[in-house]
Design an enzyme around this catalytic site. Structure first.
Site, short mmCIF file in Angstrom:
data_model
loop_
_atom_site.label_atom_id
_atom_site.label_comp_id
_atom_site.label_asym_id
_atom_site.label_seq_id
_atom_site.Cartn_x
_atom_site.Cartn_y
_atom_site.Cartn_z
N ARG A 30 15.16 0.64 66.86
CA ARG A 30 15.41 1.85 67.64
C ARG A 30 16.88 1.99 68.03
O ARG A 30 17.21 2.43 69.13
CB ARG A 30 14.55 1.90 68.90
CG ARG A 30 13.08 2.03 68.63
CD ARG A 30 12.70 3.49 68.37
NE ARG A 30 11.30 3.59 68.02
CZ ARG A 30 10.34 4.02 68.85
NH1 ARG A 30 10.64 4.41 70.04
NH2 ARG A 30 9.11 4.10 68.43
N ARG A 34 16.87 7.81 72.21
CA ARG A 34 17.14 8.52 73.46
C ARG A 34 18.17 7.88 74.38
O ARG A 34 18.67 8.54 75.28
CB ARG A 34 15.83 8.72 74.23
CG ARG A 34 15.00 9.88 73.70
CD ARG A 34 13.65 9.95 74.37
NE ARG A 34 12.88 8.77 74.02
CZ ARG A 34 11.67 8.48 74.54
NH1 ARG A 34 11.14 9.27 75.45
NH2 ARG A 34 11.03 7.40 74.17
N ARG A 43 18.83 16.10 69.08
CA ARG A 43 17.39 16.32 69.23
C ARG A 43 17.11 17.71 69.79
O ARG A 43 16.14 18.36 69.41
CB ARG A 43 16.85 15.22 70.15
CG ARG A 43 15.48 15.41 70.68
CD ARG A 43 14.47 14.78 69.76
NE ARG A 43 13.28 14.41 70.51
CZ ARG A 43 12.34 15.27 70.88
NH1 ARG A 43 12.45 16.53 70.57
NH2 ARG A 43 11.30 14.85 71.56
N ASP A 80 9.56 8.24 61.45
CA ASP A 80 8.58 7.62 62.35
C ASP A 80 7.39 7.12 61.55
O ASP A 80 7.08 7.66 60.48
CB ASP A 80 8.12 8.62 63.41
CG ASP A 80 7.45 7.91 64.58
OD1 ASP A 80 8.16 7.43 65.47
OD2 ASP A 80 6.20 7.78 64.56
N TYR A 156 -3.31 4.44 65.71
CA TYR A 156 -3.01 5.79 66.22
C TYR A 156 -3.96 6.83 65.63
O TYR A 156 -4.36 7.77 66.31
CB TYR A 156 -1.56 6.18 65.89
CG TYR A 156 -0.53 5.42 66.70
CD1 TYR A 156 -0.15 5.86 67.96
CD2 TYR A 156 0.04 4.25 66.22
CE1 TYR A 156 0.78 5.16 68.71
CE2 TYR A 156 0.97 3.54 66.96
CZ TYR A 156 1.34 4.01 68.21
OH TYR A 156 2.25 3.31 68.95
#
Ligand code: 1CP
Length: 350
Positions: A30, A34, A43, A80, A156
């Site tokens: 990562r 963010r 973004r 992702d 998921y």
């Protein structure tokens, strides 16, 4: 396929070939994201997170961002692990502040809605991003492609969202293993197509993220983690024998021994809970290791960061090692602390 000199001389490629270097290569899970103001800025130009992943120009930009700030040895494709369910036709939405939400699948009828045929076309923008990156990265920087491992992606798809204990997928896998196996096989097939195309577009290393590999009993770990991972690795070896595959079975503990021996992976990425001395003896003696700084030391900074980074550099310094975190950078990380860490590692001499 012959290796170009530029590829084989990169620090990351050397470590993954098993060389012990004067200092390890460094990249961070990562590393784009963010915690960087420039990421948040880019973004905000996209409709939502998936739109960012499917916009080659923006995804290329955010992949480059950490490399402009820090002297890292690798870039990781910005995408992702949930692009695979999206490409298979399961609805995926990233809700602001909530994370991913999917239409949960829990039976044969749900499986019937998934389709392999559209996968390659759906993911074409990602391959374009990889090609852009391959053409634009500096000569010493390796390009990492990735996918989620089938078990983690399935967690998921079945749970419909992230969960602390993966209860939905674990219950379904116990209750109807032969139906669940069809889902695992489908994800495995899609992942092989996806990763082969990433490599064809220029990815030099592949990482398989099995973020939810913890807490599984032996038989479940063998069937849902080791077996599909081994299938993916062997398929990639057939088509692209020179591309290293790094496996990240987060939280697998002692089962990492079987994972390392039986999946065929080139190197193993360690979470922060894996003791360094144990890993040196039981894993690094056999294959390169990656890791395993606690991402929260990067939030704390200061002496904790220095001490922990140094402990890992010393502990793994006598064998093949790729410096990394034990899990991804968290959003509250000050970028100055990342700069400090990269200085510590790039300034290190064994
Ligand atoms: O708000 C935002 O901008 C989205 C935050 C974000 C980012 C930056 C998500 C949503 N995904 C990503 C990028 C990402 N995800 C990368 C890019 C490359 C890099 O590392 O710089 C990678 C490799 C991933 C992989 C990923 N996605 C994993 C495996 C690694 C891990 O962290 O365990 C997982 C589990 C995901 C799912 C996911 N995507 C995003 C979130 C918030 C989550 C986790 C949800 C949960 O906690 O269950």
């Amino acid at each position: 396929l012959s290796l170009e000199p530029a590829n084989k001389d990169k620090r990351l490629m050397k470590a993954l070939r098993g060389e012990t270097l004067d200092r390890p290569p460094i990249w961070l899970m990562r590393q784009a994201g963010r915690y960087l103001p420039e990421y948040r800025q880019t973004r905000s130009k996209s409709k939502d997170f998936l739109d960012l992943c499917y916009s080659p120009e923006l995804a290329t930009e955010v992949t480059h961002q950490p490399l402009r700030r820090f002297d890292l040895d690798a870039a990781i494709l910005f995408a992702d692990i949930l692009l695979i369910p999206d490409a298979l036709g399961q609805g995926v939405v990233f809700k602001e502040g909530e994370g991913p939400v999917l239409d949960a699948i829990s039976d044969e009828a749900g499986l019937g809605k998934l389709n392999l045929d559209g996968v390659e076309k759906h993911l074409a923008p990602v391959f374009e991003t990889v090609a852009n990156l391959s053409a634009s990265l500096a000569d010493n920087v390796a390009l990492i492609g990735f996918a989620g491992s089938p078990w983690t992606v399935a967690s998921y798809m079945v749970g419909g969202r992230g969960s602390p204990d993966q209860r939905s997928v674990r219950i379904w896998a116990f209750r109807e293993p032969d139906v669940f196996a069809k889902l695992i096989d489908l994800i495995t097939e899609a992942t092989v197509v996806y990763l082969r195309r990433q490599i064809d577009a220029g990815a030099e290393v592949i990482q398989l993220f099995d973020s939810w590999a913890a807490h599984l009993p032996d038989h479940e770990f063998d069937r849902w983690v080791i077996a599909p991972t081994a299938k993916i690795v062997s398929a990639l070896r057939q088509s692209h024998p020179d591309v290293p595959v790094v496996g990240f079975p987060r939280g697998a503990g002692a089962a990492m021994m079987r994972y390392a021996a039986e999946t065929g992976i080139t190197a193993i990425s360690l979470d922060s809970g894996v003791p360094v001395a144990w890993a040196r003896e039981n894993l690094q003696a056999r294959l390169p290791v990656q890791g395993n700084l606690d991402p929260f030391t990067l939030v704390a900074g200061g002496k904790a960061l220095e001490d922990e980074a140094t402990r890992i550099l010393r502990g793994f310094g006598t064998g093949p090692h790729v410096f990394n975190l034990g899990h991804g950078i968290v959003p509250e990380t000050p970028p100055e602390h990342v700069a400090r860490l990269v200085d510590i590692v790039t300034g290190w001499k064994v």
